[in-house]
Scaffold this motif. Structure first.
Motif, PDB file in Angstrom:
ATOM      1  N   ALA A 134     -71.483 -35.954  19.984  1.00 31.41           N
ATOM      2  CA  ALA A 134     -70.839 -37.231  19.708  1.00 31.41           C
ATOM      3  C   ALA A 134     -71.336 -38.244  20.735  1.00 31.41           C
ATOM      4  O   ALA A 134     -71.422 -37.920  21.926  1.00 31.41           O
ATOM      5  CB  ALA A 134     -69.319 -37.118  19.788  1.00 31.41           C
TER       6      ALA A 134
ATOM      7  N   MET B 100     -64.600 -36.398  18.580  1.00 30.45           N
ATOM      8  CA  MET B 100     -65.122 -35.046  18.463  1.00 30.45           C
ATOM      9  C   MET B 100     -64.036 -34.112  17.935  1.00 30.45           C
ATOM     10  O   MET B 100     -64.315 -33.185  17.169  1.00 30.45           O
ATOM     11  CB  MET B 100     -65.656 -34.531  19.801  1.00 30.45           C
ATOM     12  CG  MET B 100     -66.241 -33.124  19.739  1.00 30.45           C
ATOM     13  SD  MET B 100     -67.611 -32.949  18.576  1.00 30.45           S
ATOM     14  CE  MET B 100     -68.978 -33.278  19.683  1.00 30.45           C
TER      15      MET B 100
ATOM     16  N   ALA C  75     -71.304 -38.420  14.898  1.00 30.13           N
ATOM     17  CA  ALA C  75     -70.547 -37.258  15.376  1.00 30.13           C
ATOM     18  C   ALA C  75     -70.160 -36.334  14.231  1.00 30.13           C
ATOM     19  O   ALA C  75     -70.286 -35.115  14.328  1.00 30.13           O
ATOM     20  CB  ALA C  75     -69.299 -37.721  16.130  1.00 30.13           C
TER      21      ALA C  75
ATOM     22  N   SER D  24     -71.772 -32.670  13.939  1.00 35.86           N
ATOM     23  CA  SER D  24     -70.779 -31.684  14.378  1.00 35.86           C
ATOM     24  C   SER D  24     -69.994 -31.031  13.252  1.00 35.86           C
ATOM     25  O   SER D  24     -69.366 -30.001  13.475  1.00 35.86           O
ATOM     26  CB  SER D  24     -69.790 -32.347  15.349  1.00 35.86           C
ATOM     27  OG  SER D  24     -70.472 -32.968  16.416  1.00 35.86           O
TER      28      SER D  24
END
Length: 267
Positions: free
Chosen positions: A106, A169, A126, A130
């Motif tokens: 992120a 995140m 992000a 992720s």
């Protein structure tokens, strides 16, 4: 049964003969590095991936494994690179027994108490790297995984609560955990398992980049019933490898907490 130094020989480990693709290795402090090390010690063959400026670092770290591993370029935001990895593995092995997703990123604007100010473009980055990347990487590998009735394991950090400084995140991890459940539903009929390890905080390069991470350290040690050592990732590596083995053949869509029991304690 064991070879010199007490390490299992290639033929007698819990993943003997298996072929694993392992992402997320940067340094020998990376959680993924210790999974790769343990996998080799338990008889598996491993190939690592690296991306961008970190590729050379991954290549150097790969030489620290018990058996130096090949490293393939794989930026999970670039479908062509994922396809190239799949083609390599298809030619190299013809199947894939396990895939470890240990990727997360992120921009700094998304961390450290900036939740209300982070711009969408950074949040999108992000979430893409992720969360979406779990599906983006797994889906092209599905035929190889199906051939071996393989296992996908991802590393997460408990997304059921809001953490200080983790901000977007944390949102990305919530999406990551939901993605794993939908992958488990979609890929189960092909015999592919998808599970996550929710690890306690470990002092990795990624963790050091999060402002305020040190606040987790004392709190975890005080509250986890089993205690917690932020410098020791062995328990996480062992649990991850167990999920990648045949020992959890009936388990999918699960999140296994390896955090010293912290998640179960209210105060």
């Amino acid at each position: 049964m064991n070879g010199s130094g007490g390490r299992p020989m290639a033929g007698d480990g819990i993943v003997a003969g298996k072929k694993f693709l392992i992402t997320g290795v940067l340094t020998d402090a990376s959680l993924a590095f210790n999974v790769a090390r343990l996998a080799q010690e338990q008889g598996a063959e491993v190939v690592l991936t690296g991306a961008g400026r970190g590729l050379r670092l991954t290549e150097r770290t790969a030489r620290k494994l018990p058996e130096p591993a090949d490293v393939l370029a794989c930026d999970v935001t670039v479908p062509e690179e994922i396809d190239a990895v799949r083609a390599d593995l298809e030619q190299r092995w013809g199947c894939l027994d396990g895939l470890l997703h240990a990727i997360g990123f992120a921009p700094q604007s998304c961390l450290g108490g900036n939740f209300l100010d982070a711009p969408w473009d950074d949040v999108a980055t992000a979430v893409h790297i992720s969360a979406y990347s779990l599906a983006g990487l797994t889906s092209p590998m599905a035929p190889l995984l199906a051939e071996a009735k393989g296992s996908v394991v991802g590393l997460t950090f408990d997304a059921s609560v809001a953490w200080p400084f983790y901000d977007w995140m944390g949102v990305a991890k919530a999406a990551f955990e939901s993605t794993a459940r939908y992958l488990a539903k979609s890929l189960g009929p092909q015999g592919i398992r998808v599970n996550l390890i929710s690890a306690g905080p470990i002092r990795t390069m990624a963790a050091k980049s999060i402002s305020g991470f040190e606040q987790f350290e004392d709190a975890w040690a005080e509250r986890a019933p089993l205690g917690w050592d932020i410098t020791d990732s062995e328990a996480v590596a062992r649990s991850t490898l167990a999920l990648m083995s045949d020992w959890f053949g009936g388990t999918t869509g699960e999140i296994v907490h390896v955090d010293g029991g912290y998640h179960a304690i209210g105060a």
